[in-house]
Design a protein around this motif. Structure first.
Motif, short mmCIF file in Angstrom:
data_model
loop_
_atom_site.label_atom_id
_atom_site.label_comp_id
_atom_site.label_asym_id
_atom_site.label_seq_id
_atom_site.Cartn_x
_atom_site.Cartn_y
_atom_site.Cartn_z
N SER A 72 0.75 -1.32 -0.15
CA SER A 72 0.01 -0.04 0.16
C SER A 72 0.96 1.18 0.12
O SER A 72 0.66 2.21 0.76
N LEU A 73 1.86 1.17 -1.06
CA LEU A 73 2.81 2.40 -0.85
C LEU A 73 1.60 3.68 -1.64
O LEU A 73 1.04 3.52 -2.49
N SER A 74 2.16 4.76 -1.19
CA SER A 74 1.61 5.87 -2.16
C SER A 74 2.53 6.11 -3.17
O SER A 74 2.06 6.84 -4.46
N ASP A 75 3.73 5.84 -3.18
CA ASP A 75 4.53 6.06 -4.26
C ASP A 75 5.97 5.31 -4.04
O ASP A 75 6.30 4.93 -3.12
N CYS A 76 6.46 5.17 -5.26
CA CYS A 76 7.95 4.52 -5.42
C CYS A 76 8.53 5.25 -6.55
O CYS A 76 8.21 5.41 -7.39
N MET A 77 10.10 5.05 -6.45
CA MET A 77 10.85 5.55 -7.56
C MET A 77 11.94 4.59 -7.60
O MET A 77 12.64 4.04 -6.55
N ILE A 78 12.51 4.17 -8.72
CA ILE A 78 13.58 3.47 -9.10
C ILE A 78 14.64 4.26 -10.31
O ILE A 78 13.94 4.64 -11.15
N ILE A 79 15.73 4.51 -9.86
CA ILE A 79 16.54 4.97 -10.66
C ILE A 79 17.81 4.14 -10.81
O ILE A 79 18.36 3.73 -9.97
N VAL A 94 16.49 3.63 -4.96
CA VAL A 94 14.92 3.25 -4.86
C VAL A 94 14.37 4.21 -3.67
O VAL A 94 15.23 4.29 -2.84
N ALA A 95 13.31 4.58 -3.73
CA ALA A 95 12.91 5.36 -2.76
C ALA A 95 11.11 4.78 -2.50
O ALA A 95 10.74 4.54 -3.70
N THR A 96 10.61 4.68 -1.42
CA THR A 96 9.39 4.35 -1.04
C THR A 96 8.83 5.30 0.05
O THR A 96 9.24 5.71 0.58
N ALA A 97 7.29 5.40 -0.37
CA ALA A 97 6.74 6.29 0.54
C ALA A 97 5.41 5.84 0.90
O ALA A 97 4.64 4.96 0.04
N SER A 98 5.07 5.53 2.07
CA SER A 98 4.10 4.90 2.73
C SER A 98 3.41 5.62 4.23
O SER A 98 4.18 6.39 4.54
N ALA A 104 7.08 0.98 4.10
CA ALA A 104 8.17 1.62 3.49
C ALA A 104 9.40 0.68 3.36
O ALA A 104 10.15 0.51 2.42
N PHE A 105 9.90 0.39 4.55
CA PHE A 105 11.20 -0.51 4.53
C PHE A 105 10.98 -1.81 4.00
O PHE A 105 11.82 -2.16 3.19
#
Length: 147
Positions: A72-79, A94-98, A104-105
């Motif tokens: 149930s992440l609100s957003d994530c990013m992969i570069i 990577v970054a995750t927002a929850s 998130a972890f």
């Protein structure tokens, strides 16, 4: 959700700040940055990373969507970078927002395990002894099996 596969370097702090600022009322953001490390003998001159454009982005998008749904992440990013990289250069993040830190972890850990073992990147290490493709490690496969 942002997926970027790029040759150019990125600024980890700037990327983290931009990701955090784009989030609304959120409880946790977790980020991870991978760095090209030298080999055990200290002889790595460079690493060359190859990928198939289009296929790589689709594969990363698919796993990011799985992470978002599972935690149930609100957003994530992969570069992830490709091309020629020297030791100590940033290779990926990577970054995750929850709403909650545990999600998130866990999602960030899941994304990293996937990137290490299943993402369609091929890495070649160039050392004083020559060039060698990096083989998959059993420990990376074991880490992925827990998901």
């Amino acid at each position: 959700m942002m997926i970027r596969v790029q040759n150019a370097p990125f600024d980890f702090g700037q990327e983290c700040n931009a990701f955090a600022q784009a989030q609304g009322n959120i409880g946790a953001i977790v980020s991870f940055c991978g760095i090209v490390r030298n080999n055990d003998t200290g002889t790595l001159h460079r690493m060359e990373i190859e990928h198939y454009p289009g296929m790589t982005e689709r594969a990363l998008d698919k796993i990011a969507q799985q992470a978002r749904a599972r935690w149930s992440l609100s957003d994530c990013m992969i570069i992830h970078r490709y091309g020629t990289l020297a030791p100590e250069e940033l290779i990926m993040m990577v970054a995750t927002a929850s709403a909650h830190r545990a999600s998130a972890f866990a999602a960030a850990d899941f994304l990293m395990d996937y990137l290490k073992s299943r993402a369609p990147f091929w890495k070649k290490e160039i050392t004083e002894q020559g060039a060698e493709w990096v083989a998959a490690k059993d420990s990376d496969e074991d880490a992925l099996s827990r998901w």
